[in-house]
Design an enzyme around this catalytic site. Sequence first.
Site, mmCIF file in Angstrom:
data_model
loop_
_atom_site.group_PDB
_atom_site.id
_atom_site.type_symbol
_atom_site.label_atom_id
_atom_site.label_comp_id
_atom_site.label_asym_id
_atom_site.label_seq_id
_atom_site.Cartn_x
_atom_site.Cartn_y
_atom_site.Cartn_z
ATOM 1 N N ASP A 156 0.855 -1.197 0.000
ATOM 2 C CA ASP A 156 0.000 0.000 0.000
ATOM 3 C C ASP A 156 0.888 1.243 0.000
ATOM 4 O O ASP A 156 1.746 1.413 0.874
ATOM 5 C CB ASP A 156 -0.879 -0.042 1.251
ATOM 6 C CG ASP A 156 -1.990 0.991 1.232
ATOM 7 O OD1 ASP A 156 -3.028 0.757 1.852
ATOM 8 O OD2 ASP A 156 -1.806 2.057 0.621
ATOM 9 N N ASP A 168 -4.140 2.526 -4.834
ATOM 10 C CA ASP A 168 -2.820 2.493 -4.183
ATOM 11 C C ASP A 168 -2.518 1.196 -3.443
ATOM 12 O O ASP A 168 -1.633 1.144 -2.611
ATOM 13 C CB ASP A 168 -2.663 3.690 -3.238
ATOM 14 C CG ASP A 168 -3.672 3.677 -2.104
ATOM 15 O OD1 ASP A 168 -4.631 2.890 -2.164
ATOM 16 O OD2 ASP A 168 -3.492 4.455 -1.147
ATOM 17 N N GLU A 169 -3.270 0.145 -3.758
ATOM 18 C CA GLU A 169 -3.098 -1.128 -3.050
ATOM 19 C C GLU A 169 -3.018 -2.316 -3.994
ATOM 20 O O GLU A 169 -3.809 -2.419 -4.929
ATOM 21 C CB GLU A 169 -4.348 -1.414 -2.215
ATOM 22 C CG GLU A 169 -4.418 -0.833 -0.855
ATOM 23 C CD GLU A 169 -5.774 -1.203 -0.283
ATOM 24 O OE1 GLU A 169 -5.839 -2.068 0.595
ATOM 25 O OE2 GLU A 169 -6.784 -0.639 -0.756
HETATM 26 MG MG LIG Z 1 -2.483 3.994 0.757
#
Ligand SMILES: [Mg+2]
Length: 283
Positions: free
Chosen positions: A12, A106-107
């Site tokens: 992340d 974002d993961e």
């Molecule tokens: Mg993040």
Amino acid sequence: MESSNRRIVHMDLDSFFVSVERKLNPDLIGKPVIIGGTSGRGVVSSCSYEARKYGVHSAMPGARARQLCPHGIFIKGNMQVYSENSRLVTQIIEDAAPLVEKASIDEHYLDVTGMDKYICDSFTWTKQLRQKIIKESGLPISFGLSTNKLVSKIATTESKPNGELFIEPGKEKAFLAPMDVNKIPGVGDKTYITLCNLGLRKIETIQNMSIEKMQSHFGEYGKSIWLRANGISDSAVETHWDQKSMSTERTFHTDTNDKRFLKELLVKMVEELGFDLRRSEKG
Ligand SMILES: [Mg+2]
């Protein structure tokens, strides 16, 4: 596959939008940066750790964030630039790992099971990948590694910012035990309050209960909380997350209720979708 033999990584990017803004403008480093909440009723979409210290968090109305952190630097945000950076990171990860699930902008989840036997131990491998991402994208990222997605995701959160954490097989329960139950993904504020009122604030307390007792209190949901509290999860890393559905559409210039025309069109559209599905090897 024996579940303890699985190796799942959750990666992340740290306060992703803020990090992208800082890459473009290094003057923002070390300052309380708040993305979103710039227009009248807008909400905060991301903020830096410096802003979090003042109690600012994502989904908070911009006006409230301004009250808490009047000297904060508010930025409107640019989704196009964030998406480009996200794609760059995805590309680096996909070039390195065979099984990748993009879970959000974002993961990512990576299934690196079996790597220990052939390449090097999976923790070392993932640490190297993390350094490569930081170097090539200029963005900070953290990861958790364990035998399943659930524990890895929690491990990432615990490792942040700029961290990495390996929860060894068999240590899942002990890792979760001292945490508050709201650390479990899917346990929202409402459930957390209910659990606290019943004296179930710590994950350890739930671990020490029987699954039947949790089920009698909360039904099937109770069972699922118990399993998660015990670090048990068998969900698979699913590739092509963003392609779970396909669609096609037509817009009519005028309304129609011509059944024959609509039926023919529907068949045509289904055929088109079938073609797309076969082409993408999902049919
Ligand atoms: Mg993040």
